[in-house]
Write a protein that holds these residues in place. Sequence first.
Motif, PDB file in Angstrom:
ATOM      1  N   VAL A   1     -13.543   3.896  -6.742  1.00 15.51           N
ATOM      2  CA  VAL A   1     -13.682   3.826  -8.205  1.00 15.51           C
ATOM      3  C   VAL A   1     -12.616   2.887  -8.781  1.00 15.51           C
ATOM      4  O   VAL A   1     -11.427   3.022  -8.459  1.00 15.51           O
ATOM      5  N   GLU A   2     -13.053   1.962  -9.611  1.00 14.45           N
ATOM      6  CA  GLU A   2     -12.119   1.031 -10.254  1.00 14.45           C
ATOM      7  C   GLU A   2     -12.651   0.725 -11.651  1.00 14.45           C
ATOM      8  O   GLU A   2     -13.846   0.530 -11.833  1.00 14.45           O
ATOM      9  N   VAL A   3     -11.714   0.668 -12.625  1.00 17.01           N
ATOM     10  CA  VAL A   3     -12.145   0.469 -14.015  1.00 17.01           C
ATOM     11  C   VAL A   3     -12.115  -1.010 -14.429  1.00 17.01           C
ATOM     12  O   VAL A   3     -12.827  -1.394 -15.353  1.00 17.01           O
TER      13      VAL A   3
ATOM     14  N   ALA B   1     -16.098   2.433 -12.855  1.00 20.28           N
ATOM     15  CA  ALA B   1     -16.065   3.597 -13.754  1.00 20.28           C
ATOM     16  C   ALA B   1     -14.631   3.931 -14.107  1.00 20.28           C
ATOM     17  O   ALA B   1     -13.684   3.462 -13.477  1.00 20.28           O
ATOM     18  N   ASP B   2     -14.502   4.788 -15.116  1.00 18.49           N
ATOM     19  CA  ASP B   2     -13.189   5.269 -15.548  1.00 18.49           C
ATOM     20  C   ASP B   2     -12.965   6.637 -14.880  1.00 18.49           C
ATOM     21  O   ASP B   2     -13.752   7.570 -15.102  1.00 18.49           O
ATOM     22  N   ALA B   3     -11.896   6.733 -14.101  1.00 18.30           N
ATOM     23  CA  ALA B   3     -11.641   7.975 -13.352  1.00 18.30           C
ATOM     24  C   ALA B   3     -11.315   9.161 -14.262  1.00 18.30           C
ATOM     25  O   ALA B   3     -11.247  10.302 -13.799  1.00 18.30           O
ATOM     26  N   ARG B   4     -11.124   8.897 -15.566  1.00 17.22           N
ATOM     27  CA  ARG B   4     -10.908  10.017 -16.505  1.00 17.22           C
ATOM     28  C   ARG B   4     -12.212  10.754 -16.776  1.00 17.22           C
ATOM     29  O   ARG B   4     -12.207  11.846 -17.336  1.00 17.22           O
TER      30      ARG B   4
ATOM     31  N   LEU C   1     -13.057   9.997  -1.751  1.00 21.11           N
ATOM     32  CA  LEU C   1     -13.200   9.472  -3.109  1.00 21.11           C
ATOM     33  C   LEU C   1     -11.867   8.821  -3.450  1.00 21.11           C
ATOM     34  O   LEU C   1     -10.822   9.473  -3.455  1.00 21.11           O
ATOM     35  N   TYR C   2     -11.896   7.509  -3.685  1.00 21.34           N
ATOM     36  CA  TYR C   2     -10.664   6.745  -3.912  1.00 21.34           C
ATOM     37  C   TYR C   2     -10.630   6.287  -5.372  1.00 21.34           C
ATOM     38  O   TYR C   2     -11.483   5.510  -5.799  1.00 21.34           O
ATOM     39  N   LEU C   3      -9.632   6.743  -6.133  1.00 20.95           N
ATOM     40  CA  LEU C   3      -9.529   6.413  -7.558  1.00 20.95           C
ATOM     41  C   LEU C   3      -8.456   5.344  -7.760  1.00 20.95           C
ATOM     42  O   LEU C   3      -7.300   5.535  -7.362  1.00 20.95           O
ATOM     43  N   GLY C   4      -8.835   4.226  -8.348  1.00 25.54           N
ATOM     44  CA  GLY C   4      -7.892   3.112  -8.546  1.00 25.54           C
ATOM     45  C   GLY C   4      -7.916   2.188  -7.347  1.00 25.54           C
ATOM     46  O   GLY C   4      -6.889   1.854  -6.759  1.00 25.54           O
ATOM     47  N   ALA C   5      -9.112   1.740  -6.976  1.00 27.52           N
ATOM     48  CA  ALA C   5      -9.292   0.966  -5.729  1.00 27.52           C
ATOM     49  C   ALA C   5      -8.717  -0.441  -5.835  1.00 27.52           C
ATOM     50  O   ALA C   5      -8.408  -1.062  -4.812  1.00 27.52           O
TER      51      ALA C   5
ATOM     52  N   THR D   1      -7.006  -3.286  -1.131  1.00 26.48           N
ATOM     53  CA  THR D   1      -5.980  -3.412  -0.085  1.00 26.48           C
ATOM     54  C   THR D   1      -5.896  -2.131   0.765  1.00 26.48           C
ATOM     55  O   THR D   1      -6.157  -2.153   1.969  1.00 26.48           O
ATOM     56  N   THR D   2      -5.582  -1.004   0.116  1.00 23.76           N
ATOM     57  CA  THR D   2      -5.472   0.258   0.874  1.00 23.76           C
ATOM     58  C   THR D   2      -6.858   0.724   1.322  1.00 23.76           C
ATOM     59  O   THR D   2      -7.034   1.196   2.457  1.00 23.76           O
ATOM     60  N   VAL D   3      -7.850   0.557   0.447  1.00 22.24           N
ATOM     61  CA  VAL D   3      -9.221   0.964   0.788  1.00 22.24           C
ATOM     62  C   VAL D   3      -9.641   0.332   2.121  1.00 22.24           C
ATOM     63  O   VAL D   3     -10.289   0.975   2.953  1.00 22.24           O
TER      64      VAL D   3
ATOM     65  N   SER E   1       0.844  -1.197   0.000  1.00 22.78           N
ATOM     66  CA  SER E   1       0.000   0.000   0.000  1.00 22.78           C
ATOM     67  C   SER E   1       0.881   1.248   0.000  1.00 22.78           C
ATOM     68  O   SER E   1       1.744   1.401   0.876  1.00 22.78           O
ATOM     69  N   LYS E   2       0.650   2.139  -0.978  1.00 24.04           N
ATOM     70  CA  LYS E   2       1.517   3.332  -1.062  1.00 24.04           C
ATOM     71  C   LYS E   2       1.283   4.294   0.097  1.00 24.04           C
ATOM     72  O   LYS E   2       2.207   4.977   0.536  1.00 24.04           O
ATOM     73  N   LEU E   3       0.060   4.345   0.615  1.00 22.74           N
ATOM     74  CA  LEU E   3      -0.142   5.204   1.794  1.00 22.74           C
ATOM     75  C   LEU E   3       0.577   4.588   3.001  1.00 22.74           C
ATOM     76  O   LEU E   3       1.202   5.305   3.793  1.00 22.74           O
TER      77      LEU E   3
ATOM     78  N   GLU F   1      -5.724   9.271  -5.107  1.00 19.06           N
ATOM     79  CA  GLU F   1      -5.537   8.645  -6.426  1.00 19.06           C
ATOM     80  C   GLU F   1      -4.311   7.752  -6.469  1.00 19.06           C
ATOM     81  O   GLU F   1      -3.207   8.156  -6.127  1.00 19.06           O
ATOM     82  N   ASP F   2      -4.530   6.528  -6.891  1.00 19.81           N
ATOM     83  CA  ASP F   2      -3.436   5.585  -7.149  1.00 19.81           C
ATOM     84  C   ASP F   2      -3.824   4.779  -8.379  1.00 19.81           C
ATOM     85  O   ASP F   2      -4.136   3.598  -8.273  1.00 19.81           O
ATOM     86  N   VAL F   3      -3.866   5.447  -9.538  1.00 20.59           N
ATOM     87  CA  VAL F   3      -4.199   4.727 -10.764  1.00 20.59           C
ATOM     88  C   VAL F   3      -2.928   4.523 -11.572  1.00 20.59           C
ATOM     89  O   VAL F   3      -2.076   5.396 -11.635  1.00 20.59           O
ATOM     90  N   SER F   4      -2.827   3.328 -12.160  1.00 22.02           N
ATOM     91  CA  SER F   4      -1.667   3.112 -13.028  1.00 22.02           C
ATOM     92  C   SER F   4      -2.092   3.534 -14.430  1.00 22.02           C
ATOM     93  O   SER F   4      -2.658   2.734 -15.172  1.00 22.02           O
ATOM     94  N   HIS F   5      -1.912   4.817 -14.699  1.00 19.00           N
ATOM     95  CA  HIS F   5      -2.359   5.353 -15.982  1.00 19.00           C
ATOM     96  C   HIS F   5      -1.452   6.526 -16.361  1.00 19.00           C
ATOM     97  O   HIS F   5      -1.132   7.354 -15.505  1.00 19.00           O
TER      98      HIS F   5
HETATM   99  C1  LIG Z   1      -1.656   0.297  -8.453  1.00 11.27           C
HETATM  100  S1  LIG Z   1      -3.268  -0.301  -8.624  1.00 11.27           S
HETATM  101  C2  LIG Z   1      -4.092   0.335  -7.201  1.00 11.27           C
HETATM  102  C3  LIG Z   1      -3.740  -0.316  -5.879  1.00 11.27           C
HETATM  103  C4  LIG Z   1      -4.630   0.186  -4.781  1.00 11.27           C
HETATM  104  N1  LIG Z   1      -4.709   1.622  -4.804  1.00 11.27           N
HETATM  105  C5  LIG Z   1      -4.183  -0.249  -3.411  1.00 11.27           C
HETATM  106  O1  LIG Z   1      -3.307   0.392  -2.822  1.00 11.27           O
HETATM  107  O2  LIG Z   1      -4.754  -1.206  -2.892  1.00 11.27           O
HETATM  108  C6  LIG Z   1      -3.914   0.754  -9.859  1.00 11.27           C
HETATM  109  C7  LIG Z   1      -5.364   0.515 -10.202  1.00 11.27           C
HETATM  110  O3  LIG Z   1      -5.813   1.582 -11.034  1.00 11.27           O
HETATM  111  C8  LIG Z   1      -6.790   1.064 -11.892  1.00 11.27           C
HETATM  112  N2  LIG Z   1      -6.990   2.009 -12.988  1.00 11.27           N
HETATM  113  C9  LIG Z   1      -6.189   2.271 -14.053  1.00 11.27           C
HETATM  114  N3  LIG Z   1      -6.724   3.207 -14.850  1.00 11.27           N
HETATM  115  C10 LIG Z   1      -7.896   3.581 -14.270  1.00 11.27           C
HETATM  116  C11 LIG Z   1      -8.911   4.502 -14.621  1.00 11.27           C
HETATM  117  N4  LIG Z   1      -8.812   5.253 -15.704  1.00 11.27           N
HETATM  118  N5  LIG Z   1      -9.988   4.618 -13.804  1.00 11.27           N
HETATM  119  C12 LIG Z   1     -10.094   3.868 -12.671  1.00 11.27           C
HETATM  120  N6  LIG Z   1      -9.169   2.952 -12.295  1.00 11.27           N
HETATM  121  C13 LIG Z   1      -8.080   2.809 -13.079  1.00 11.27           C
HETATM  122  C14 LIG Z   1      -6.199  -0.280 -12.320  1.00 11.27           C
HETATM  123  O4  LIG Z   1      -7.194  -1.148 -12.869  1.00 11.27           O
HETATM  124  C15 LIG Z   1      -5.615  -0.782 -11.004  1.00 11.27           C
HETATM  125  O5  LIG Z   1      -6.520  -1.587 -10.300  1.00 11.27           O
END
Ligand SMILES: C[S@@+](CC[C@H](N)C(=O)[O-])C[C@H]1O[C@@H](n2cnc3c(N)ncnc32)[C@H](O)[C@@H]1O
Length: 217
Positions: free
Chosen positions: A95-97, A120-123, A69-73, A77-79, A47-49, A139-143
Motif C-alpha cells: 500500500v502506498e499513497v 490507497a491511504d493506509a488510514r 500487508l505492507y503499509l508505506g511501500a 526497496t524493503t518490499v 531499509s529499516k527492517l 508499517e513504515d509510513v512517514s505520518h
Molecule cells: C519512509 S517511506 C517508506 C520506505 C519503505 N518502507 C522502504 O523501506 O522501502 C514512507 C512512505 O509512506 C508513505 N505514506 C505516508 N503516509 C501514508 C498513508 N497514509 N498511506 C500510505 N502510505 C503513506 C509515503 O508516501 C512514503 O512513501
Amino acid sequence: MREIFEGVYELKGRILTKNLDKGKKVYGEKLIRIDGEEYRNWDPTRSKLGAAIKCGLKTMPIKKGGKILYLGAATGTTVSHLSDIVGKEGEIYAVEVAPHSMKRLLQLCETRENIIPILADARNPAEYQEVGKVDVVYEDVSHPEQASIMNKNSVFLEKKGYGLFAIKSQCIDVIKSPLQVFKEVEKELSEKYKIKEKIDIDRYEKAHRFLVLRKKE
Ligand SMILES: C[S@@+](CC[C@H](N)C(=O)[O-])C[C@H]1O[C@@H](n2cnc3c(N)ncnc32)[C@H](O)[C@@H]1O
C-alpha cells in the motif's frame, strides 16, 4: 555464509536475500554470486527492517509462502527483499499513497509477481479490505498518525498475528525527545498489540525504533 532467518543470509557482516528476479537490481544494491546462486545485498541504511536485523532482531515472522500487508511501500526497496523471502508462493500487498512512488513500484511488480500494488491511504483500511487476513502487517509510513494507522490495520490479523513497525519520532513530534515519543507511540499501540521486541536502529536511521508486535485479540 549462514542462513540467519528463513531466506535471509549473512556473509561477512552483510545481510543478503536470494534474488527472485535474477540479474536485476532494485535500488542499486550489490548482486553477489555464491555457488551458482545470486544474492542481493540488503542495505541497512536504506531499509529499516535491514537495519533492525543488523541491530539484533530476534523474531522474523516473514517466511517463505507468507502473506504480508505492507503499509508505506514507497518505491519498493524493503518490499523487494520481502518478495525474495516469501518467494513465488507468497504475496505482498503493498500500500502506498503517493502516485509518484507508486509509478516506480508498478515497474517492480511487472517482474515480481508476488507484489500486489495498492494505491490507497493506509488510514482507511476499508479501501483495501479485499486483501483479507494476512500473516504480518508491516508499517513504515512517514505520518504523524503512525500508531493509529497500525491499530486500524490490525483488522487484517488473526489473534497473535505479527506486526512489524518502524517509529520515526521526528515525524510525530520534533519538540519532544525521541524516547518520550517512543513511549507514547508504544502506549497507543498497546490497545491492540503486545510489544515483543524493541530495537533502536539509531546507528542507521536517526531517532528511529523498530518494533515486533503481536495482536492481542
Ligand atoms: C519512509 S517511506 C517508506 C520506505 C519503505 N518502507 C522502504 O523501506 O522501502 C514512507 C512512505 O509512506 C508513505 N505514506 C505516508 N503516509 C501514508 C498513508 N497514509 N498511506 C500510505 N502510505 C503513506 C509515503 O508516501 C512514503 O512513501
